[in-house]
Write a protein that holds these residues in place. Structure first.
Motif, PDB file in Angstrom:
ATOM      1  N   ALA A 119      49.416  45.063  28.965  1.00 60.84           N
ATOM      2  CA  ALA A 119      47.744  43.677  30.021  1.00 60.84           C
ATOM      3  C   ALA A 119      46.944  44.244  29.524  1.00 60.84           C
ATOM      4  N   ARG A 120      45.746  43.417  30.014  1.00 67.04           N
ATOM      5  CA  ARG A 120      44.576  43.471  29.221  1.00 67.04           C
ATOM      6  C   ARG A 120      43.951  43.327  30.414  1.00 67.04           C
TER       7      ARG A 120
ATOM      8  N   THR B 141      45.789  41.919  23.787  1.00 71.89           N
ATOM      9  CA  THR B 141      45.538  42.344  24.649  1.00 71.89           C
ATOM     10  C   THR B 141      45.634  44.178  24.301  1.00 71.89           C
ATOM     11  N   GLY B 142      46.747  43.507  23.421  1.00 71.81           N
ATOM     12  CA  GLY B 142      46.959  45.515  23.085  1.00 71.81           C
ATOM     13  C   GLY B 142      48.153  45.303  21.819  1.00 71.81           C
TER      14      GLY B 142
ATOM     15  N   HIS C  72      50.635  34.201  32.975  1.00 77.37           N
ATOM     16  CA  HIS C  72      51.727  34.920  31.778  1.00 77.37           C
ATOM     17  C   HIS C  72      51.671  36.642  32.229  1.00 77.37           C
ATOM     18  N   VAL C  73      50.488  37.054  32.626  1.00 78.65           N
ATOM     19  CA  VAL C  73      50.605  38.174  33.134  1.00 78.65           C
ATOM     20  C   VAL C  73      51.252  38.981  34.751  1.00 78.65           C
ATOM     21  N   LEU C  74      51.106  37.801  35.252  1.00 81.38           N
ATOM     22  CA  LEU C  74      51.822  37.633  36.488  1.00 81.38           C
ATOM     23  C   LEU C  74      53.173  38.051  37.145  1.00 81.38           C
TER      24      LEU C  74
ATOM     25  N   LEU D 237      52.835  48.211  31.189  1.00 85.17           N
ATOM     26  CA  LEU D 237      51.367  49.136  30.458  1.00 85.17           C
ATOM     27  C   LEU D 237      50.481  48.677  30.455  1.00 85.17           C
ATOM     28  N   LYS D 238      49.015  48.850  30.954  1.00 82.11           N
ATOM     29  CA  LYS D 238      48.127  48.509  30.483  1.00 82.11           C
ATOM     30  C   LYS D 238      46.824  49.134  29.745  1.00 82.11           C
ATOM     31  N   TYR D 239      46.375  48.708  29.008  1.00 85.81           N
ATOM     32  CA  TYR D 239      45.477  48.068  28.078  1.00 85.81           C
ATOM     33  C   TYR D 239      45.214  49.757  28.041  1.00 85.81           C
ATOM     34  N   GLN D 240      43.798  49.949  28.706  1.00 83.25           N
ATOM     35  CA  GLN D 240      42.900  50.652  29.586  1.00 83.25           C
ATOM     36  C   GLN D 240      43.613  51.909  29.898  1.00 83.25           C
ATOM     37  N   ASP D 241      44.693  52.324  30.095  1.00 83.02           N
ATOM     38  CA  ASP D 241      45.224  53.105  30.539  1.00 83.02           C
ATOM     39  C   ASP D 241      46.077  53.333  28.854  1.00 83.02           C
ATOM     40  N   MET D 242      45.345  53.098  28.230  1.00 84.11           N
ATOM     41  CA  MET D 242      46.109  53.309  26.103  1.00 84.11           C
ATOM     42  C   MET D 242      44.820  54.452  26.038  1.00 84.11           C
ATOM     43  N   LYS D 243      43.204  53.251  26.314  1.00 77.64           N
ATOM     44  CA  LYS D 243      42.669  53.355  25.904  1.00 77.64           C
ATOM     45  C   LYS D 243      41.900  55.398  26.509  1.00 77.64           C
ATOM     46  N   ALA D 244      42.767  55.716  27.033  1.00 75.80           N
ATOM     47  CA  ALA D 244      41.485  56.475  28.098  1.00 75.80           C
ATOM     48  C   ALA D 244      43.028  57.878  28.451  1.00 75.80           C
ATOM     49  N   ASP D 245      43.942  57.903  28.327  1.00 72.36           N
ATOM     50  CA  ASP D 245      45.106  58.655  28.257  1.00 72.36           C
ATOM     51  C   ASP D 245      46.594  58.280  27.236  1.00 72.36           C
TER      52      ASP D 245
END
Length: 327
Positions: free
Chosen positions: A163-164, A65-66, A207-209, A223-231
């Motif tokens: 998380a991802r 998940t990063g 796990h995530v929740l 943190l979220k993986y998609q946020d790391m990818k986006a910004d």
């Protein structure tokens, strides 16, 4: 109270047994409902009673998940962008608490006469226990079976969770298991195991929740993986603030470049190519791939059937309802 451990039986137990190599896996169990290799039983008490320190920094995640990306970001920020020190392999700078319970290398070691396995491989829990502070600790354990001192709030180390999207996680995890865990089954079978919470560290949503519910604790950063990818720069600043660090614009640019996918993939300190070569040398895997494979979002679109996508979507909607979390 000691964790409750039960064997994984039935159809899913057979799929696990038949599709994963038995070179370093000798069955699976659930530990308080969490799917793990049977070898974990030998370390359950040591992990439960692990002495946590308040100045520890933990990166926690479900696999693929990063995690490595987040570890490198956290270590670099906490160590004031010490890129020279960062040439030491990440597994030594930021060791994996539950590595040994995940891989039983004792029999494998016999194939390499005169080769002594390091303590980090033989007993990762004890190796980390003895490290000087501040310790940087990676784990894939869900909150419910983290060391007791974290669960009961006796110790409050800084915890960064990443998380991802579960569909991308499943695709990436399948490739990872082929590369490093000897998985020899089909992608469809892997999806079946993933959705049934019978891959290592599942159930995924618990796990995530479990960490999402703790997101407002002062020692927790979610943190979220998609946020790391986006910004990525924004996530770096957010993480630095959490760690009590201030980065200049120049440092932010340097770290953003250091953490780019191309840079990470080419970095021998973080790309685990040495581990892959070791597994190939011992004929544990016959899969040709890279640890740093694609680093993209929505890769599931080209790999999952419409039927499997619907199963995932229904599963996601059911588990995220009324949680406030979006992946």
């Amino acid at each position: 109270m000691a964790p409750q451990i039960q064997p994984v039986d039935g159809e899913l137990g057979e799929i696990l047994k038949n599709t994963f190599t038995n070179d370093f896996r000798f069955g699976y169990v659930t530990v308080d409902g969490v799917c793990l290799p049977k070898y974990y039983e030998k370390f359950a008490e040591a992990i439960e009673n692990f002495e946590v320190r308040d100045d520890d920094i933990w990166v926690c995640s479900f696999p693929k998940t990063g995690t490595t990306w987040t570890q490198e970001m956290v270590w670099c920020i906490a160590n004031d962008l010490d890129f020279e020190g960062g040439k030491v392999v990440l597994s030594e700078r930021f060791p994996f608490l539950d590595f040994t319970p995940l891989f039983d290398y004792r029999e494998i070691a016999k194939r390499v006469p005169g080769h002594d396995l390091p303590e980090l491989v033989v007993d990762s829990v004890n190796f980390i226990r003895k490290l000087p502070s501040p310790r940087y600790i990676k784990t894939h354990l869900p909150f419910q079976i983290l060391p007791r001192q974290i669960r009961n709030g006796e110790k409050k180390p800084k915890i960064i969770y990443v998380a991802r999207n579960p569909k991308d996680t499943c695709v990436s995890y399948c490739h990872h298991c082929k590369l490093l865990e000897g998985y020899r089954g089909s992608f469809d079978d892997f999806c079946k195991l993933f959705l049934a919470d019978k891959v290592n560290y599942a159930p995924f949503w618990k796990h995530v929740l479990g960490f999402w519910e703790k997101r407002n604790d002062e020692n927790m950063l979610f943190l979220k993986y998609q946020d790391m990818k986006a910004d990525l720069p924004s996530v770096i600043r957010k993480t630095a603030e959490f760690l009590g660090k201030v980065l200049t614009n120049e440092q932010l640019t340097l770290l953003t470049n250091h953490l780019s996918f191309a840079s990470m993939k080419a970095n021998p300190a973080v790309n685990y190519e040495d581990v892959i070569e070791f597994n190939k040398e011992l004929k544990l895997i016959d899969y040709d791939g890279k640890f740093m494979r694609s680093g993209t979002v929505d890769q599931w679109k080209g790999q999952m059937s419409s039927e499997v996508i619907k199963q995932f979507d229904d599963w996601i909607n059911e588990n995220l309802k009324d949680t406030g979390l979006s992946l």
